[in-house]
Design an enzyme around this catalytic site. Structure first.
Site, PDB file in Angstrom:
ATOM      1  CG  HIS A 194      -0.560   0.471   2.755  1.00  0.00           C
ATOM      2  ND1 HIS A 194      -0.109   0.993   3.228  1.00  0.00           N
ATOM      3  CD2 HIS A 194      -0.363  -1.138   3.571  1.00  0.00           C
ATOM      4  CE1 HIS A 194       0.392   0.473   4.489  1.00  0.00           C
ATOM      5  NE2 HIS A 194       0.552  -0.561   4.800  1.00  0.00           N
ATOM      6  CG  ASP A 195      -0.100   4.552   1.142  1.00  0.00           C
ATOM      7  OD1 ASP A 195      -1.196   4.851   0.181  1.00  0.00           O
ATOM      8  OD2 ASP A 195      -0.711   3.603   2.456  1.00  0.00           O
ATOM      9  N   GLY A 201       4.998  -0.762   2.417  1.00  0.00           N
ATOM     10  CA  GLY A 201       4.282   0.290   2.545  1.00  0.00           C
ATOM     11  C   GLY A 201       4.882   1.522   2.318  1.00  0.00           C
TER      12      GLY A 201
END
Length: 265
Positions: A126-127, A144
């Site tokens: 994520h991200d 992440g």
């Protein structure tokens, strides 16, 4: 749902309402395409792949069998908020690759650039922000919030800690754990990643001039052996250099870092 008339979709594939399927897209047997997915022109999705979430995939990208793209983050703080995954053009996402959408705490978007290769079993969390022409070798993992510059290679079974930045043109050796930022054009290897020099092979393959390579070598030696703290050496280097490649390293080191830096041993 919007499916271009030129798209070729196997009868066993599941295309949820709302999906946008562009011209010349091919979707193989037993695929699942979520309702918030957009596949741009010429994408190919091979059998048994899953593309879900708020996911956009650029033109001519191929997603191979059993990849799972666009699922929710593997983050206990994720509370079901709407977040996205954006993948560029002409990427190759091989078998069993996983890529997650973002989180509200990290900007809400996971991004992947153009012309990237993700070999079997690679993971993008994520991200993460991944540049162009990046290669992630088999079973490597990006945690992440990582930022990966253009033309980076991450070796097989390598792991990159959350919030780490990897500068453009760097290469990470196989079976390496990277816990701190990696300067542009660096070579990192060893079980606990160590900054072991410059990615000279990559620079030569890219056609970088001899003068720039010489300037990079001199810069690396100054960063390794100069007086003062690592950032102080970089600032002095910035005052002395005329090389755009060295300037890239200086700008990288003097930017904000959440993890600190791998420094020359």
């Amino acid at each position: 749902m919007s499916i271009d008339a030129s798209a070729r979709i196997h009868p066993s594939a599941v295309i949820e309402d709302g999906a946008r399927i562009g011209p010349r897209v091919e979707i193989g047997p037993f695929c699942v395409i979520g309702g918030d997915v957009r596949l741009d022109e010429g994408c190919v999705v091979k059998s048994h792949a899953v593309i879900t979430g708020q996911t956009t995939i650029g033109a001519e990208t191929t997603v191979f069998s059993f990849a799972c793209v666009g699922e929710i983050p593997q983050d206990l703080k994720f509370a079901g908020e709407t977040t996205r995954l954006e993948i560029g053009a002409r990427c190759r996402i091989r078998e069993s690759v996983t890529m997650n959408t973002g989180t509200s705490g990290g900007g809400g978007v996971t991004r992947v650039g153009d012309d990237c290769l993700f070999m079997a079993g690679a993971h993008v969390a994520h991200d993460a922000q991944v540049g162009n022409r990046v290669i992630m070798v088999n079973n490597s993992a990006l945690a992440g919030h990582c930022v990966v510059g253009d033309d980076v290679i991450i070796g097989g079974l390598a792991g990159v800690h959350q919030w780490v930045r990897i500068g453009q043109g760097a290469i990470i050796g196989a079976v390496t754990m990277v816990t701190n930022d990696v300067i542009p054009h660096a070579l990192v290897q060893g079980p606990r990643g160590e900054l072991d020099g410059l990615n000279l092979v990559g620079l030569k393959r890219k056609g970088v001039s001899r003068a720039d390579i010489t300037a990079l070598r001199a810069a690396f030696q100054m960063l390794k052996q100069g007086d003062g703290a690592f950032q102080d050496r970089a600032r002095r280097l910035g005052e002395e250099t005329d090389s755009a490649y060295v300037r890239t390293i200086v700008d990288f080191i003097t930017a904000d870092s959440d993890r600190g830096f791998l420094t020359p041993s």
